[in-house]
Write a protein that holds these residues in place. Structure first.
Motif, short mmCIF file in Angstrom:
data_model
loop_
_atom_site.label_atom_id
_atom_site.label_comp_id
_atom_site.label_asym_id
_atom_site.label_seq_id
_atom_site.Cartn_x
_atom_site.Cartn_y
_atom_site.Cartn_z
N TRP A 245 13.16 1.81 -6.09
CA TRP A 245 13.03 2.81 -5.02
C TRP A 245 14.11 3.88 -5.13
N ILE A 246 15.29 3.53 -5.63
CA ILE A 246 16.33 4.55 -5.85
C ILE A 246 15.85 5.58 -6.86
N VAL A 247 15.27 5.12 -7.96
CA VAL A 247 14.76 6.04 -8.98
C VAL A 247 13.67 6.93 -8.39
N MET B 127 6.87 -10.06 -0.30
CA MET B 127 6.75 -9.82 -1.75
C MET B 127 7.65 -8.69 -2.20
N LEU B 128 7.99 -7.78 -1.26
CA LEU B 128 8.81 -6.64 -1.62
C LEU B 128 10.26 -6.84 -1.16
N GLY B 129 10.60 -8.05 -0.80
CA GLY B 129 11.99 -8.34 -0.44
C GLY B 129 12.46 -7.57 0.75
N ALA B 130 11.62 -7.45 1.80
CA ALA B 130 11.96 -6.60 2.93
C ALA B 130 12.98 -7.26 3.84
N LEU C 263 11.35 2.11 2.23
CA LEU C 263 11.21 0.94 1.37
C LEU C 263 12.57 0.53 0.78
N LEU C 264 13.38 1.52 0.42
CA LEU C 264 14.70 1.24 -0.13
C LEU C 264 15.58 0.52 0.90
N LEU C 265 15.57 1.00 2.13
CA LEU C 265 16.42 0.41 3.17
C LEU C 265 15.97 -1.00 3.55
N ARG C 266 14.70 -1.31 3.35
CA ARG C 266 14.19 -2.63 3.71
C ARG C 266 14.16 -3.60 2.56
N SER C 267 14.53 -3.17 1.37
CA SER C 267 14.49 -4.04 0.20
C SER C 267 15.83 -4.72 -0.03
N ARG C 268 15.76 -5.92 -0.60
CA ARG C 268 16.96 -6.69 -0.91
C ARG C 268 17.03 -7.11 -2.39
N LYS C 269 15.87 -7.23 -3.04
CA LYS C 269 15.87 -7.63 -4.44
C LYS C 269 16.41 -6.49 -5.30
N VAL D 216 0.84 -1.21 0.00
CA VAL D 216 0.00 0.00 0.00
C VAL D 216 0.87 1.26 0.00
N LEU D 217 1.86 1.30 0.90
CA LEU D 217 2.75 2.47 0.95
C LEU D 217 3.58 2.58 -0.32
N GLY D 218 3.95 1.43 -0.90
CA GLY D 218 4.69 1.46 -2.16
C GLY D 218 3.88 2.08 -3.29
N ILE D 219 2.58 1.80 -3.31
CA ILE D 219 1.72 2.43 -4.31
C ILE D 219 1.71 3.95 -4.12
#
Length: 393
Positions: A177-179, A387-390, A164-170, A99-102
């Motif tokens: 998220w960088i973009v 699902m978001l590779g957290a 989201l960037l700091l919690r992602s691994r994929k 939801v927050l990613g959207i």
């Protein structure tokens, strides 16, 4: 939540219909809340929730005493919204990341569209303070009217994007998220809103300190250090102007007017939704708001209202700092950075969905979710479950 996060940038009908849709959806959520709160009624006895209820009851009593029925209705809507986030906030954090990613994708998308459209129409100017971005150039699309409104809306997306960037691994999600963060950062710079700059930067730094670990923390600090060095070397004059010569931009005159107009209503204020009126500055400019959310609360709700607001902020920040819930660090970063901005900007504390909802009521509700959720709801997930590779909390 998706309606709230996306609708602030664009809604297919008039903005009033967006607010009506939010009220309808919150009303429908109340049906779910009634059952859920009954099942988890022990959560309503937590110290954090009791402090919030006392705070809300004080605001509602003030609104009733002032015969401000619009404030009564808005406070009821805020209560339902807060309870909704509190109950659902303890659910699977993967759903919240989606939801927050959207919301972040929407913010970055509209920021990118605004920048490109300004360039194509010849309205984009690179000179310092030549342009203050606050709209896309298309009527009704990402049009906030003033730079502080635009900046604070996009700063919210920026901070959530950093989380989201700091919690992602994929790799794909990290790149995405960088973009988003870069596009939002460019837009934020060209708003030339110091409050939005502080909110975005403070929120990002707090997230790096509390979420990043190991090499990621080193990399994040390296990026921040390089950015700070570039800002000092390339923009020393601009920084000196912004935080030196430019000063308070006559806010001190507005604040003195607020204190003068509180008059004998120090304890309980002039009542919810009471407007400050016109304040004529020494420059001849006329302003209508106190340029400080704290002072607006003081003017409308008095010392008791302001004290209760500060107490609930402090209690929620302390509870969030101690919480191990997956979203606790995000809500902490948003609420902590906002508590600084409230001293010099924002208004319409009790109102229809606005930027204060994003920086105060939403993270406050998130704090209640993080600090009243059952222990099982706050446990971090295994790395493969997201699902978001957290990253596990």
């Amino acid at each position: 939540m998706i309606c709230l996060l996306v609708g602030r940038f664009w809604w297919p009908t008039e903005s009033g219909n967006w607010e009506k849709t939010l009220r309808l959806l919150c009303g429908l959520s109340l049906l779910v809340l009634t059952v859920q709160l009954f099942r988890e009624r022990a959560r309503l006895l937590s110290a954090t929730f009791v402090v919030f209820v006392l705070f809300w009851v004080g605001l509602q009593a003030n609104a009733i005493a002032a015969d401000s029925y619009s404030s009564v209705r808005q406070l009821l809507l805020l209560l339902v919204f807060t309870l909704m986030v509190m109950v659902l906030g303890g659910q699977d954090s993967r759903t919240w990341r989606i939801v927050l990613g959207i919301g972040v994708l929407s913010g970055a998308g509209f920021a990118g569209f605004s920048l490109v459209h300004k360039v194509l129409t010849g309205e984009f100017a690179l000179g310092y303070r030549v342009m203050g971005l606050h709209n896309s150039g298309v009527p009704g699309v990402a049009d906030f009217g003033i730079t502080i409104e635009a900046g604070m809306h996009y700063a919210f997306s920026f901070v959530v994007g950093v989380w989201l960037l700091l919690r992602s691994r994929k790799p794909a999600l990290v790149s995405l998220w960088i973009v988003c963060v870069l596009v939002l950062g460019v837009y934020l710079y060209f708003t030339f809103s110091r409050a939005a700059w502080v909110a975005a930067l403070a929120g990002a730094v707090l997230l790096v300190l509390s979420v990043a670990r190991g090499r990621m923390r080193l990399a994040a600090f390296a990026v921040l250090a390089l950015g700070a060095l570039a800002a000092v070397v390339g923009g020393y004059r601009q920084l000196a102007y912004e935080f030196g010569s430019r000063g308070l931009t006559y806010r001190d005159e507005v604040w003195r007017a607020v204190f003068d107009r509180v008059g004998e209503n120090w304890w309980f204020g002039h009542g919810a939704h009471t407007e400050l009126g016109e304040v004529v500055l020494s420059t001849g400019q006329v302003v209508h708001n106190p340029h400080s959310l704290y002072l607006e609360v003081l003017y409308q709700f008095g010392v008791f209202g302001l004290a209760s607001m500060i107490i609930v902020l402090a209690v929620c920040l302390w509870a969030l700092w101690r919480s191990s819930a997956p979203l606790a660090r995000l809500w902490f970063a948003l609420l902590a950075s906002a508590s600084v901005v409230f001293a010099v900007e924002l208004h319409f504390f009790v109102a229809a969905p606005n930027v204060v909802w994003m920086w105060f009521w939403l993270p406050l509700a998130g704090a209640l979710a993080a600090t009243t959720s059952p222990p099982s709801a706050s446990r971090p997930q295994a790395p493969g479950q997201s699902m978001l590779g957290a990253q596990p909390a």
